[in-house]
Structure formats: structure tokens, C-alpha cells
Design an enzyme around this catalytic site. Sequence first.
Site, PDB file in Angstrom:
ATOM      1  N   ASP A  58       0.952  -0.918  -0.341  1.00 51.97           N
ATOM      2  CA  ASP A  58       0.147  -0.343   0.010  1.00 51.97           C
ATOM      3  C   ASP A  58       1.347   1.789   0.033  1.00 51.97           C
ATOM      4  OD1 ASP A  58      -2.286  -1.613   0.520  1.00 51.97           O
ATOM      5  OD2 ASP A  58      -1.418  -1.779   2.178  1.00 51.97           O
TER       6      ASP A  58
ATOM      7  N   HIS B   2      -4.434  -3.230   6.287  1.00 50.35           N
ATOM      8  CA  HIS B   2      -4.854  -3.404   4.804  1.00 50.35           C
ATOM      9  C   HIS B   2      -5.592  -4.086   4.270  1.00 50.35           C
ATOM     10  CE1 HIS B   2      -3.157  -5.018   1.386  1.00 50.35           C
ATOM     11  NE2 HIS B   2      -3.595  -6.291   1.307  1.00 50.35           N
TER      12      HIS B   2
HETATM   13  P1  NAI Z   1      -1.800 -18.403  -3.571  1.00 49.47           P
HETATM   14  O1  NAI Z   1      -3.431 -18.968  -3.370  1.00 49.47           O
HETATM   15  O2  NAI Z   1      -1.457 -18.438  -4.955  1.00 49.47           O
HETATM   16  O3  NAI Z   1      -0.618 -18.972  -2.574  1.00 49.47           O
HETATM   17  C1  NAI Z   1      -0.855 -18.886  -1.617  1.00 49.47           C
HETATM   18  C2  NAI Z   1      -1.103 -20.719  -0.520  1.00 49.47           C
HETATM   19  O4  NAI Z   1      -0.465 -20.791   0.250  1.00 49.47           O
HETATM   20  C3  NAI Z   1      -0.954 -21.723  -1.953  1.00 49.47           C
HETATM   21  O5  NAI Z   1       0.125 -22.806  -2.317  1.00 49.47           O
HETATM   22  C4  NAI Z   1      -1.111 -23.025  -0.747  1.00 49.47           C
HETATM   23  O6  NAI Z   1      -1.094 -24.274  -0.621  1.00 49.47           O
HETATM   24  C5  NAI Z   1      -0.758 -22.243   0.728  1.00 49.47           C
HETATM   25  N1  NAI Z   1      -0.694 -22.718   1.932  1.00 49.47           N
HETATM   26  C6  NAI Z   1      -2.318 -22.381   1.938  1.00 49.47           C
HETATM   27  N2  NAI Z   1      -2.338 -22.906   3.561  1.00 49.47           N
HETATM   28  C7  NAI Z   1      -1.069 -22.868   4.029  1.00 49.47           C
HETATM   29  C8  NAI Z   1      -0.940 -23.595   5.567  1.00 49.47           C
HETATM   30  N3  NAI Z   1      -1.351 -23.361   6.619  1.00 49.47           N
HETATM   31  N4  NAI Z   1       0.483 -23.243   5.841  1.00 49.47           N
HETATM   32  C9  NAI Z   1       1.434 -23.268   4.019  1.00 49.47           C
HETATM   33  N5  NAI Z   1       0.913 -22.967   2.924  1.00 49.47           N
HETATM   34  C10 NAI Z   1      -0.161 -22.786   2.674  1.00 49.47           C
HETATM   35  O7  NAI Z   1      -2.055 -16.818  -3.448  1.00 49.47           O
HETATM   36  P2  NAI Z   1      -0.779 -15.542  -3.105  1.00 49.47           P
HETATM   37  O8  NAI Z   1      -1.581 -15.013  -4.028  1.00 49.47           O
HETATM   38  O9  NAI Z   1       0.698 -16.045  -3.068  1.00 49.47           O
HETATM   39  O10 NAI Z   1      -1.163 -14.678  -1.761  1.00 49.47           O
HETATM   40  C11 NAI Z   1      -0.826 -15.348  -0.773  1.00 49.47           C
HETATM   41  C12 NAI Z   1      -1.888 -14.651   0.692  1.00 49.47           C
HETATM   42  O11 NAI Z   1      -1.047 -13.211   0.495  1.00 49.47           O
HETATM   43  C13 NAI Z   1      -3.271 -14.673   0.174  1.00 49.47           C
HETATM   44  O12 NAI Z   1      -3.935 -14.209   1.573  1.00 49.47           O
HETATM   45  C14 NAI Z   1      -3.226 -12.978  -0.194  1.00 49.47           C
HETATM   46  O13 NAI Z   1      -4.589 -12.332  -0.370  1.00 49.47           O
HETATM   47  C15 NAI Z   1      -2.183 -11.654   0.506  1.00 49.47           C
HETATM   48  N6  NAI Z   1      -2.172 -11.087  -0.215  1.00 49.47           N
HETATM   49  C16 NAI Z   1      -1.120 -10.201   0.476  1.00 49.47           C
HETATM   50  C17 NAI Z   1      -1.294  -8.434  -0.015  1.00 49.47           C
HETATM   51  C18 NAI Z   1      -0.704  -7.587   1.271  1.00 49.47           C
HETATM   52  O14 NAI Z   1      -0.095  -5.959   1.063  1.00 49.47           O
HETATM   53  N7  NAI Z   1      -0.851  -7.801   2.440  1.00 49.47           N
HETATM   54  C19 NAI Z   1      -1.026  -8.257  -0.800  1.00 49.47           C
HETATM   55  C20 NAI Z   1      -1.237  -9.303  -1.827  1.00 49.47           C
HETATM   56  C21 NAI Z   1      -1.849 -10.462  -1.281  1.00 49.47           C
END
Ligand code: NAI
Length: 327
Positions: A159, A187
Amino acid sequence: GPSPVKVTVTGAAGQIGYALLFRIASGAMLGPDTPVRLSLLEITPALKAAEGTAMELDDCAFPLLAGIDITDDARSAFDGTSVALLVGARPRTAGMERGDLLEANGGIFKPQGEAINAGAADDVRILVVGNPANTNALIARTHAPDVPADRWTAMMRLDHNRALTQVARRLDAPVADITRMTVWGNHSATQYPDVSNARVAGTPVRDRVDQEWLESTFIPTVAKRGAAIIDARGASSAASAANAAIDHVHDWVLGTRDGDWVSAGIVSDGSYGIPEGLVAGFPVTSSGGSFQVVQGLEIDDFSRRRIDASVAELADEQAAIRSLGLI
Ligand code: NAI
């Protein structure tokens, strides 16, 4: 040379993981003198994909990469870790209520907090990226009573970086000239990107933008940028989120620039009237490896209302996880 620093990445096989791991291994996060040992935590069905990513990391022959471990066991993933990037989370799916989302994430962040408490290194620093990031950090931290409050952070840096670029574009200035940006609160769409103290090449940004632009363009553009990226890309922000995580940890460990500050979700000590214990976005500097809130900023009425609204949302989320027994 120095011994490798263990860095744990959860959700390593996800989109952000794919953009993040290579930069950590290249030295972009901890600097060119610090070898790293990567620990990849995934759920069992995603272990094979994580192994594929590890094969590609091998194929980069990064001089700083001392080794890679892959596991679905949180205890071993966090054992001895100094930097924990909690990226994996349960996304909100259609029809899911907030309570369901928080409960599903409680099932992830409670055991991870316990595992960090049980085995992480004494110098552990944690960044929660997985959404709802601020509240997931609060859940994990509650289950890690031995880890000091100042080691827990949630990511507001994407952000913050988005806000820097929007101001730079508006003023036709290089982004590196914009300093002292702040993103307060959660966020989420209620976040408050605040230029009140921001500068462009040392002069106040506030002298060069009007309130109308701030309220009807700047704030909504930054706050809704995640949705705009999904709209355009067909997938959520990944490389920019990974970049923000790199920036956050880099500045935390190696220090912020003189005369500037960054935004980070940290455990409130009550500064600026934000209730103690909430994990909220603040203006922070870092030196000697710990974040300090920038104190003494004047908060005008407009800013006060915006901060209060976002903090009220964080307090609601806290009440919700409390009533679900997650904290
Ligand atoms: P994604 O769905 O591509 O990857 C998430 C991964 O986490 C998957 O491979 C899944 O198998 C794994 N996962 C699920 N439960 C798990 C557990 N208990 N232990 C270990 N791994 C686990 O999602 P992406 O795009 O990589 O985003 C990840 C997170 O980051 C989402 O929650 C998204 O909303 C968040 N995010 C936060 C931002 C911020 O500014 N704070 C910005 C962009 C995304």
C-alpha cells in the site's frame, strides 16, 4: 564467511512465493553479504509444486543460497528460523462470511504461531502477508507468548509503495523524491494513505495537491488498487506483493533511509490513540533491527476520522476472532 540465516516462507508454492523466493535467494532481502537457508512450508498437496520451485532455485546457482528444505510440518519449518514470511492463507471464496474466513485462517495461524513460539530463533522477525494480514498476525502472535511484540508485523508496504507512485505520477516527480508517506490502519479498503507529512524533494506534498484529489482520486486509487490489478491481470498482485515483502524485511533488518520512513503493520503501543495490541499500519523507522513509531506527527481532523474508521475495523476483527475463541 558468516553462517546462513534461516528464512521460512509459507505458501511457498503460491503466486507470491514464486515471485519472492528467487529474490530472497539472490540477496535482495538480507543484502549481498548474508547467505540464506530457505525453508518452504506448504500444505501436503502443494509439496510437489514447491519441489519444482526448489529445482528452479537450484538452477539459478545463487551464490548466497546455502540450502532449501521443503516440508508440510510447521514445527520443522520454523525450527531455528530468523525470518518468517507468512504468506500462505485461506482466501475468501464466494459466499464466505467474515466469520468463516477468520475461522479458516485461525486454523492456519494459530498452529503457526505455536510452532514459531516453540522453535524459532531468538532473533526471529515475522512478517504476515496472507490476508487478512493484520488480524492473522494478531492470531499468530497470541499463540506465541514468548516472542516479543516488536517481532510481529503485517504487510502495509505494498500500500505504501502504491501510494508513493500515485503521488510521484501526480507531481510528475521521480518516485525516489517522495518521502515520509504513511499508510495507517488495516490492509483493506478502509486503509488511510496519508500525505499530510509527505515530501517531494524535501518540500511538502500537501502544498502541491488539493483535498479534492486526495479524497476522490488518491485515497480510493491506492485502497482499491488490489481489485484493479485483479481486474486487469486476472490474478491478484503477486510480484508487487513479493517486492513489498522484500522491501519490508530489508528495511527492518538493514535500516530505513535517513530522513525518511516507511509504513508497517506493527503491534500498537497505544501511539496516536490506536488501541494497544492491535496490529495496525504506522509510520516507522528502523535502525539496529527494530521498528520505531515516528512520534509527534500532527493529525488533523480529516486524518483522525480516516485513521479511526480503519482502526474500528481492526477492533471489529479482533472482537470477531475473540468470540470465535481464536485469541
Ligand atoms: P496463492 O493462492 O497463489 O498461494 C497461497 C499458497 O499458500 C498456496 O500454495 C497454498 O497451498 C498455501 N497454503 C495454504 N494454507 C497453507 C498452510 N497452512 N501452510 C502453508 N501453506 C499454505 O496466493 P498468493 O497470491 O500467493 O497470495 C497469498 C496471500 O497473500 C493471500 O492471502 C493474499 O490475499 C495475500 N496478499 C497480501 C497482500 C498484502 O499487501 N498484505 C498483497 C497481496 C496478496
